[in-house]
Design an enzyme around this catalytic site. Structure first.
Site, PDB file in Angstrom:
ATOM      1  N   ASP A  55     -73.129 -64.581 -39.369  1.00  0.00           N
ATOM      2  CA  ASP A  55     -74.050 -64.275 -40.465  1.00  0.00           C
ATOM      3  C   ASP A  55     -73.674 -62.935 -41.091  1.00  0.00           C
ATOM      4  O   ASP A  55     -73.854 -61.888 -40.472  1.00  0.00           O
ATOM      5  CB  ASP A  55     -75.488 -64.209 -39.922  1.00  0.00           C
ATOM      6  CG  ASP A  55     -76.493 -63.885 -41.019  1.00  0.00           C
ATOM      7  OD1 ASP A  55     -76.878 -64.823 -41.735  1.00  0.00           O
ATOM      8  OD2 ASP A  55     -76.865 -62.708 -41.177  1.00  0.00           O
TER       9      ASP A  55
ATOM     10  N   LYS B  77     -74.750 -64.052 -48.231  1.00  0.00           N
ATOM     11  CA  LYS B  77     -75.972 -63.976 -49.049  1.00  0.00           C
ATOM     12  C   LYS B  77     -75.701 -63.281 -50.379  1.00  0.00           C
ATOM     13  O   LYS B  77     -74.876 -62.359 -50.432  1.00  0.00           O
ATOM     14  CB  LYS B  77     -77.054 -63.173 -48.295  1.00  0.00           C
ATOM     15  CG  LYS B  77     -77.195 -63.564 -46.841  1.00  0.00           C
ATOM     16  CD  LYS B  77     -78.243 -62.757 -46.095  1.00  0.00           C
ATOM     17  CE  LYS B  77     -78.175 -63.020 -44.597  1.00  0.00           C
ATOM     18  NZ  LYS B  77     -77.342 -62.091 -43.826  1.00  0.00           N
TER      19      LYS B  77
ATOM     20  N   HIS C 298     -80.746 -63.344 -50.746  1.00  0.00           N
ATOM     21  CA  HIS C 298     -81.042 -62.360 -49.692  1.00  0.00           C
ATOM     22  C   HIS C 298     -82.506 -61.903 -49.692  1.00  0.00           C
ATOM     23  O   HIS C 298     -83.130 -61.764 -48.637  1.00  0.00           O
ATOM     24  CB  HIS C 298     -80.109 -61.145 -49.875  1.00  0.00           C
ATOM     25  CG  HIS C 298     -79.838 -60.381 -48.632  1.00  0.00           C
ATOM     26  ND1 HIS C 298     -78.632 -59.818 -48.342  1.00  0.00           N
ATOM     27  CD2 HIS C 298     -80.639 -60.064 -47.586  1.00  0.00           C
ATOM     28  CE1 HIS C 298     -78.697 -59.194 -47.178  1.00  0.00           C
ATOM     29  NE2 HIS C 298     -79.910 -59.326 -46.701  1.00  0.00           N
TER      30      HIS C 298
ATOM     31  N   TYR D 129     -73.427 -56.173 -46.765  1.00  0.00           N
ATOM     32  CA  TYR D 129     -72.960 -55.539 -45.517  1.00  0.00           C
ATOM     33  C   TYR D 129     -71.567 -54.921 -45.687  1.00  0.00           C
ATOM     34  O   TYR D 129     -71.090 -54.197 -44.816  1.00  0.00           O
ATOM     35  CB  TYR D 129     -72.910 -56.542 -44.353  1.00  0.00           C
ATOM     36  CG  TYR D 129     -74.218 -57.232 -44.023  1.00  0.00           C
ATOM     37  CD1 TYR D 129     -75.425 -56.812 -44.578  1.00  0.00           C
ATOM     38  CD2 TYR D 129     -74.250 -58.305 -43.138  1.00  0.00           C
ATOM     39  CE1 TYR D 129     -76.609 -57.461 -44.286  1.00  0.00           C
ATOM     40  CE2 TYR D 129     -75.446 -58.953 -42.833  1.00  0.00           C
ATOM     41  CZ  TYR D 129     -76.613 -58.537 -43.413  1.00  0.00           C
ATOM     42  OH  TYR D 129     -77.786 -59.188 -43.114  1.00  0.00           O
TER      43      TYR D 129
HETATM   44  P1  NDP Z   1     -80.868 -57.082 -33.553  1.00  0.00           P
HETATM   45  O1  NDP Z   1     -82.273 -57.373 -33.279  1.00  0.00           O
HETATM   46  O2  NDP Z   1     -79.856 -58.141 -33.395  1.00  0.00           O
HETATM   47  O3  NDP Z   1     -80.475 -55.830 -32.685  1.00  0.00           O
HETATM   48  C1  NDP Z   1     -79.186 -55.274 -32.687  1.00  0.00           C
HETATM   49  C2  NDP Z   1     -79.213 -54.055 -31.758  1.00  0.00           C
HETATM   50  O4  NDP Z   1     -79.480 -54.483 -30.421  1.00  0.00           O
HETATM   51  C3  NDP Z   1     -77.903 -53.314 -31.728  1.00  0.00           C
HETATM   52  O5  NDP Z   1     -78.223 -51.941 -31.630  1.00  0.00           O
HETATM   53  C4  NDP Z   1     -77.251 -53.803 -30.441  1.00  0.00           C
HETATM   54  O6  NDP Z   1     -76.448 -52.765 -29.889  1.00  0.00           O
HETATM   55  C5  NDP Z   1     -78.426 -54.058 -29.556  1.00  0.00           C
HETATM   56  N1  NDP Z   1     -78.192 -55.130 -28.577  1.00  0.00           N
HETATM   57  C6  NDP Z   1     -77.706 -56.363 -28.819  1.00  0.00           C
HETATM   58  N2  NDP Z   1     -77.692 -57.096 -27.703  1.00  0.00           N
HETATM   59  C7  NDP Z   1     -78.162 -56.309 -26.708  1.00  0.00           C
HETATM   60  C8  NDP Z   1     -78.372 -56.499 -25.320  1.00  0.00           C
HETATM   61  N3  NDP Z   1     -78.123 -57.658 -24.734  1.00  0.00           N
HETATM   62  N4  NDP Z   1     -78.857 -55.448 -24.596  1.00  0.00           N
HETATM   63  C9  NDP Z   1     -79.128 -54.257 -25.193  1.00  0.00           C
HETATM   64  N5  NDP Z   1     -78.964 -54.023 -26.513  1.00  0.00           N
HETATM   65  C10 NDP Z   1     -78.478 -55.046 -27.266  1.00  0.00           C
HETATM   66  O7  NDP Z   1     -80.856 -56.448 -35.036  1.00  0.00           O
HETATM   67  P2  NDP Z   1     -80.087 -56.620 -36.404  1.00  0.00           P
HETATM   68  O8  NDP Z   1     -80.917 -55.900 -37.358  1.00  0.00           O
HETATM   69  O9  NDP Z   1     -78.654 -56.297 -36.317  1.00  0.00           O
HETATM   70  O10 NDP Z   1     -80.230 -58.170 -36.739  1.00  0.00           O
HETATM   71  C11 NDP Z   1     -79.302 -59.143 -36.367  1.00  0.00           C
HETATM   72  C12 NDP Z   1     -78.670 -59.790 -37.587  1.00  0.00           C
HETATM   73  O11 NDP Z   1     -79.654 -60.323 -38.467  1.00  0.00           O
HETATM   74  C13 NDP Z   1     -77.905 -58.802 -38.470  1.00  0.00           C
HETATM   75  O12 NDP Z   1     -76.693 -58.401 -37.900  1.00  0.00           O
HETATM   76  C14 NDP Z   1     -77.787 -59.600 -39.744  1.00  0.00           C
HETATM   77  O13 NDP Z   1     -76.778 -60.575 -39.644  1.00  0.00           O
HETATM   78  C15 NDP Z   1     -79.150 -60.259 -39.812  1.00  0.00           C
HETATM   79  N6  NDP Z   1     -80.081 -59.463 -40.657  1.00  0.00           N
HETATM   80  C16 NDP Z   1     -80.518 -60.042 -41.811  1.00  0.00           C
HETATM   81  C17 NDP Z   1     -81.394 -59.387 -42.633  1.00  0.00           C
HETATM   82  C18 NDP Z   1     -81.863 -60.052 -43.864  1.00  0.00           C
HETATM   83  O14 NDP Z   1     -82.528 -59.405 -44.685  1.00  0.00           O
HETATM   84  N7  NDP Z   1     -81.570 -61.322 -44.078  1.00  0.00           N
HETATM   85  C19 NDP Z   1     -81.896 -58.044 -42.309  1.00  0.00           C
HETATM   86  C20 NDP Z   1     -81.385 -57.522 -41.065  1.00  0.00           C
HETATM   87  C21 NDP Z   1     -80.540 -58.221 -40.269  1.00  0.00           C
HETATM   88  P3  NDP Z   1     -74.880 -52.981 -29.580  1.00  0.00           P
HETATM   89  O15 NDP Z   1     -74.251 -53.376 -30.894  1.00  0.00           O
HETATM   90  O16 NDP Z   1     -74.443 -51.645 -29.107  1.00  0.00           O
HETATM   91  O17 NDP Z   1     -74.780 -54.055 -28.535  1.00  0.00           O
END
Ligand code: NDP
Length: 281
Positions: free
Chosen positions: A43, A73, A106, A48
């Protein structure tokens, strides 16, 4: 990877990998790692600014294109019939692909001051329907659309979105939007399914995680899956990527699902499509 069938019959992986905030210079490696540990749905979004790196990872991963499911998006500056058409082609070129699996609007409102958002959304949706009819994208949908935004598209006739991507995690379940989507056969996918780490120390989730000998992120993701919502976690670490896929050796009881569903509102990003300008994601 298990799949869900969208309203148009297309199979979509039940879990995906999100690449928001992965810098362009790291993104090829990170997406390559995600595909090698088993993710098939990636995604991304034009906003991004890492589509080119995602494209390089796809080209180099060794997995046949038809086994991958690539979403991107159209961002707020790319809204409008002609604008979105151009944006779609730009994204396709950035990704080095000949077709997309899923293309989303988006945000429903590019600018809170604009009163013509209904007309604008409808024009963008016309464009997406045309791209879909031309076979350039296998499914089309929306992101951050609440029921009233979706009703506006529905009122025009034509196709309904096949997917609506929403912020969704324990503490922020957007029940009205999820229910509307269910009633209209729109698959919900979850952005920030881990609450972007804001849920890591939540006492209830920690207690349930300890009882199953798993982690809080695994509880969040399993909760989404058991509610029929498709989570899109992001991680930059192969270890955590694997952990986030390891969701099928335990299940949450009805009672645990209810505890989580009724926990106080928490960990919300603060991004609301009718109240906040969409600048963050
Ligand atoms: P998430 O809820 O996926 O959280 C990501 C964070 O959690 C990162 O800091 C990551 O750190 C950490 N993390 C991931 N797995 C673990 C684990 N098993 N244990 C501990 N920490 C963990 O947040 P996002 O906001 O990134 O959302 C995910 C996706 O959703 C985005 O990447 C994007 O593709 C989408 N999105 C879409 C939006 C929209 O408006 N349509 C808005 C925001 C997001 P680390 O990388 O260090 O593992």
């Amino acid at each position: 990877m298990k799949t869900v069938k969208l309203s148009n019959g297309v199979e979509m992986p039940m879990e995906g990998f999100g690449v928001f905030q992965i810098p362009e210079e790291d993104c090829e490696q990170v997406v390559g790692d995600a595909i090698s540990v088993g993710y098939r749905l990636i995604d991304t979004a034009s906003s991004y600014q890492n589509e080119k790196a995602v494209g390089r990872a796809i080209a180099g991963c060794g997995v046949p294109r038809e086994e991958l499911f690539i979403t991107t998006k159209a961002y707020i500056q790319q809204m409008g019939y002609e604008n979105t058409k151009r944006a779609f082609q730009e994204s396709l070129d950035n990704l080095g692909l000949t077709y997309l699996d899923l293309y989303l609007i988006h945000w429903p409102r590019p600018d809170l001051e604009r009163s013509d958002w209904k007309e604008l959304d409808a024009r963008v949706w016309d464009c997406l329907q045309e791209l879909y009819q031309q076979g350039k994208v296998r499914a089309i949908g929306t992101s951050n659309f609440l029921p009233h935004h979706l009703m506006n598209l529905a009122a025009r006739g034509g196709l309904l979105p096949m997917v609506n991507q929403l912020e969704y995690h324990p503490g922020y379940l957007q029940s009205a939007a999820v229910q509307y989507c269910r009633e209209n056969h729109i698959q919900v996918s979850a952005w920030s399914p881990l609450g972007r780490r804001r849920l890591m120390d939540d006492p209830l989730l920690s207690e349930i995680a300890a009882a199953h000998q798993v982690t809080v992120p695994q509880i969040c993701l399993r909760f989404a899956l058991q509610n029929g919502v498709l989570p899109l976690p992001k991680s930059s670490s192969p270890k955590r990527m694997r952990e986030n896929l390891d969701l099928f050796r335990f299940s949450l009881s009805q009672e645990e699902m209810s505890w989580i569903a009724t926990m106080p509102q928490t960990a919300w990003s603060g991004e609301h499509p009718d109240r906040e300008r969409a600048v963050l994601s």
